[in-house]
Scaffold this active site. Structure first.
Site, PDB file in Angstrom:
ATOM      1  N   ASP A 273       0.850  -1.188   0.000  1.00 11.01           N
ATOM      2  CA  ASP A 273       0.000   0.000   0.000  1.00 11.01           C
ATOM      3  C   ASP A 273       0.886   1.238   0.000  1.00 11.01           C
ATOM      4  O   ASP A 273       1.767   1.373   0.836  1.00 11.01           O
ATOM      5  CB  ASP A 273      -0.919   0.009   1.227  1.00 11.01           C
ATOM      6  CG  ASP A 273      -2.101   0.953   1.045  1.00 11.01           C
ATOM      7  OD1 ASP A 273      -2.458   1.245  -0.115  1.00 11.01           O
ATOM      8  OD2 ASP A 273      -2.674   1.400   2.051  1.00 11.01           O
TER       9      ASP A 273
ATOM     10  N   HIS B 221      -3.854  13.854   0.879  1.00 12.76           N
ATOM     11  CA  HIS B 221      -4.082  12.945   2.013  1.00 12.76           C
ATOM     12  C   HIS B 221      -2.916  12.999   2.998  1.00 12.76           C
ATOM     13  O   HIS B 221      -3.121  13.120   4.211  1.00 12.76           O
ATOM     14  CB  HIS B 221      -4.282  11.516   1.508  1.00 12.76           C
ATOM     15  CG  HIS B 221      -4.365  10.491   2.595  1.00 12.76           C
ATOM     16  ND1 HIS B 221      -5.415  10.440   3.497  1.00 12.76           N
ATOM     17  CD2 HIS B 221      -3.515   9.494   2.963  1.00 12.76           C
ATOM     18  CE1 HIS B 221      -5.208   9.445   4.352  1.00 12.76           C
ATOM     19  NE2 HIS B 221      -4.072   8.856   4.058  1.00 12.76           N
TER      20      HIS B 221
ATOM     21  N   ARG C 293       0.501  15.493  13.415  1.00 15.94           N
ATOM     22  CA  ARG C 293       1.785  16.098  13.762  1.00 15.94           C
ATOM     23  C   ARG C 293       1.644  17.606  13.779  1.00 15.94           C
ATOM     24  O   ARG C 293       1.024  18.163  14.671  1.00 15.94           O
ATOM     25  CB  ARG C 293       2.876  15.602  12.801  1.00 15.94           C
ATOM     26  CG  ARG C 293       3.263  14.131  13.056  1.00 15.94           C
ATOM     27  CD  ARG C 293       4.392  13.665  12.147  1.00 15.94           C
ATOM     28  NE  ARG C 293       4.042  13.782  10.733  1.00 15.94           N
ATOM     29  CZ  ARG C 293       3.410  12.837  10.044  1.00 15.94           C
ATOM     30  NH1 ARG C 293       3.096  11.690  10.625  1.00 15.94           N
ATOM     31  NH2 ARG C 293       3.105  12.992   8.776  1.00 15.94           N
TER      32      ARG C 293
ATOM     33  N   GLU D 220     -10.840   3.708   3.559  1.00 14.86           N
ATOM     34  CA  GLU D 220      -9.909   4.501   2.765  1.00 14.86           C
ATOM     35  C   GLU D 220     -10.268   4.305   1.302  1.00 14.86           C
ATOM     36  O   GLU D 220     -10.310   3.174   0.811  1.00 14.86           O
ATOM     37  CB  GLU D 220      -8.449   4.096   3.040  1.00 14.86           C
ATOM     38  CG  GLU D 220      -7.992   4.543   4.426  1.00 14.86           C
ATOM     39  CD  GLU D 220      -6.482   4.404   4.661  1.00 14.86           C
ATOM     40  OE1 GLU D 220      -5.839   3.589   3.971  1.00 14.86           O
ATOM     41  OE2 GLU D 220      -5.969   5.109   5.544  1.00 14.86           O
TER      42      GLU D 220
ATOM     43  N   GLU E 124      -9.420   4.101  -2.180  1.00 10.06           N
ATOM     44  CA  GLU E 124      -8.184   3.866  -2.933  1.00 10.06           C
ATOM     45  C   GLU E 124      -8.502   3.143  -4.237  1.00 10.06           C
ATOM     46  O   GLU E 124      -9.599   2.619  -4.431  1.00 10.06           O
ATOM     47  CB  GLU E 124      -7.210   2.963  -2.133  1.00 10.06           C
ATOM     48  CG  GLU E 124      -6.841   3.499  -0.767  1.00 10.06           C
ATOM     49  CD  GLU E 124      -5.629   2.792  -0.149  1.00 10.06           C
ATOM     50  OE1 GLU E 124      -4.878   2.109  -0.882  1.00 10.06           O
ATOM     51  OE2 GLU E 124      -5.442   2.930   1.076  1.00 10.06           O
TER      52      GLU E 124
ATOM     53  N   LYS F 244      -4.893  -2.307  10.143  1.00 15.00           N
ATOM     54  CA  LYS F 244      -5.149  -2.381   8.704  1.00 15.00           C
ATOM     55  C   LYS F 244      -5.432  -3.798   8.226  1.00 15.00           C
ATOM     56  O   LYS F 244      -6.152  -3.992   7.244  1.00 15.00           O
ATOM     57  CB  LYS F 244      -3.900  -1.899   7.943  1.00 15.00           C
ATOM     58  CG  LYS F 244      -3.507  -0.473   8.219  1.00 15.00           C
ATOM     59  CD  LYS F 244      -4.330   0.464   7.378  1.00 15.00           C
ATOM     60  CE  LYS F 244      -3.781   1.877   7.455  1.00 15.00           C
ATOM     61  NZ  LYS F 244      -4.575   2.788   6.640  1.00 15.00           N
TER      62      LYS F 244
ATOM     63  N   THR G 234      -4.890   6.342   0.223  1.00 17.30           N
ATOM     64  CA  THR G 234      -6.129   7.119   0.201  1.00 17.30           C
ATOM     65  C   THR G 234      -6.025   8.253  -0.816  1.00 17.30           C
ATOM     66  O   THR G 234      -5.029   8.986  -0.831  1.00 17.30           O
ATOM     67  CB  THR G 234      -6.384   7.707   1.595  1.00 17.30           C
ATOM     68  OG1 THR G 234      -6.363   6.646   2.534  1.00 17.30           O
ATOM     69  CG2 THR G 234      -7.711   8.428   1.651  1.00 17.30           C
TER      70      THR G 234
HETATM   71 MN    MN Z   1      -4.247   2.680   2.793  1.00 16.60          MN
END
Ligand code: MN
Length: 425
Positions: free
Chosen positions: A136, A143, A152, A209, A211, A263, A359
């Site tokens: 991935d 994103h 952050r 997500e 994708e 995940k 994503t």
């Molecule tokens: Mn992903």
């Protein structure tokens, strides 16, 4: 070899409903179980599934170099390994067989049509490939910027490496599942509260997500590299990809080695692989890359694809709510760059490997590809048509991804990539 199957003037003698994702210019590849419990490789035009194994046995692929059992398999891996020349010959032949005015042999043979054609309710879609390895990426700048801002520092949202490297990680292939397979809410650890002890239980921050993923052929031997100019020759096609994510599990576990159990409980794909050839008319220029990437990542021409993408939440017994409109063309790092980067160290890529884009978020707030971004970590819940609110995905919700490209009156789509969340157990 010309891509004659893409000609916008072609019409099929099979019925194709208006706005179908599967006109005769698409001809995707998939694997399905038939009413007789036979597993076969097939394609789809309109709402008719076509058994390529039966077509081959009846002699319709004469002149193309194919082994007898190439379509009588439970995965496309061997067919994909045959290479692009073979994929093109088969796709062009299917186009010819089902084209209005081009070939009447099958159309006029009741017995053959009965063996080859199925309505969608007579078949059950399976995983199209046996995914050996799944990677991935994290290739959408919007994103990565959103996530960097949330977790952050909004001033330095992108990590220093991001504009130089298509960032990726090795995912789990065993839990990639076809559209329609329900998923139980995962259980796991989360960040300690005030008592200093980690939490444990069903994920409270379950997310999708949005994708896409590309499927490769055997691209290189161990120790060899795939150059950026030849990378696309090794891409068979694409699917929609929902990389389900448990954000609370992810937030506690991800340092220092990256995503793991947050995940790996499930990723859902649309079951028809749309070939890169079918998407050829929809090429688009990607975002300007500044600073210029290193030479092995420098590409020529249009390497992105204009594919409109949607994410939809459908509550239990409720209506569909479109929560995101994005586009595959927003990707900062192209598929070609991802594959060139993946192999620059000599890592071998095999037939049936799957590479997720990461994503895909666009520039506007309604184009973000995850609930994390759409609700800004739950701060701005989404309102659904039934009056309920969503910060993340709830039990009983079905998340559906859809995508299509459109030009010159031809619409090439992917069908549904759908999964329902069941309670933890
Ligand atoms: Mn992903």
């Amino acid at each position: 070899m010309p891509l004659s199957a893409n000609d916008p003037s072609h019409k099929s003698w099979l019925d194709v409903p208006a706005n179908s994702d599967f006109p005769i210019q698409n001809i995707p590849f998939g694997v399905f179980l038939t009413r007789d419990d036979v597993i076969t490789i097939g394609t789809r035009i309109g709402d008719t599934a076509i058994d390529l194994g039966a077509l081959h046995q009846l002699g319709y692929f004469k002149g193309i170099d194919l082994t007898d059992d190439i379509f009588l398999q439970d995965s496309l891996n061997d067919f994909i390994a045959d290479g692009r020349k073979t994929w093109r010959l088969v796709r062009n032949r299917v186009s010819k067989i089902f084209r209005e005015g081009s070939d009447t042999e099958l159309r006029n043979n009741d017995d053959h049509r009965d063996k080859v054609l199925f309505s969608l309710d007579e078949i059950e879609m399976q995983m199209p490939v046996d995914v050996g390895d799944y990677t991935d990426f994290y290739a959408s700048k919007e994103h990565a910027t959103n996530v960097g801002s949330l977790f952050r520092d909004p001033e330095n949202a992108l990590m220093p490496n991001w504009l130089h490297i298509p960032i990726g990680y090795h995912g789990r292939s065993s839990s990639i599942i076809p559209s329609g397979t329900p998923i139980h809410r995962p259980i796991g650890q989360s960040k300690p509260g005030d008592d200093g002890k980690p939490g444990f239980g069903p994920s409270k921050l379950l997310d999708f997500e949005l994708e896409m993923a590309f499927i490769t052929t055997a691209a290189n031997d161990l120790g060899k590299r795939v150059s950026i100019d030849e990378a696309e020759d090794h891409i068979f096609g694409l699917v929609l990809f929902n990389d389900w994510s448990a954000r609370d599990i992810q937030a506690w576990e991800y340092q220092p080695l990256g995503p793991f159990l947050g995940k790996s409980f499930a990723s859902t794909i649309s079951p028809w692989i749309v070939t890169l050839d079918a998407l050829e008319p929809f090429r688009a220029k990607g975002p300007e890359q500044e600073p210029k990437p290193l030479p092995y990542l420098q590409q020529q021409g249009k390497k992105n694809f204009d594919i409109h993408l949607q994410a939809i939440i459908q509550p239990e017994n409720g209506e569909e709510n479109i929560v995101a409109n994005s586009n595959f063309k927003y990707m900062y790092w192209s598929m070609a760059q991802q594959l060139a980067h993946h192999t620059i160290n000599g890592c071998n890529v095999r037939s049936g490997d799957m590479m997720g884009s990461g994503t895909i978020s666009g520039p506007t707030k309604d184009s973000y590809g995850s609930m994390l971004e759409l609700t800004w970590r739950g701060q701005n819940p989404l309102k659904l048509s039934d009056g309920s609110e969503r910060k993340f995905i709830e039990d009983g919700d079905t998340v559906i991804l859809r995508g299509h490209a459109e030009k010159d009156g031809v619409r090439i789509g992917f069908g549904d990539c759908s999964g329902k969340i069941l309670p933890a157990h």
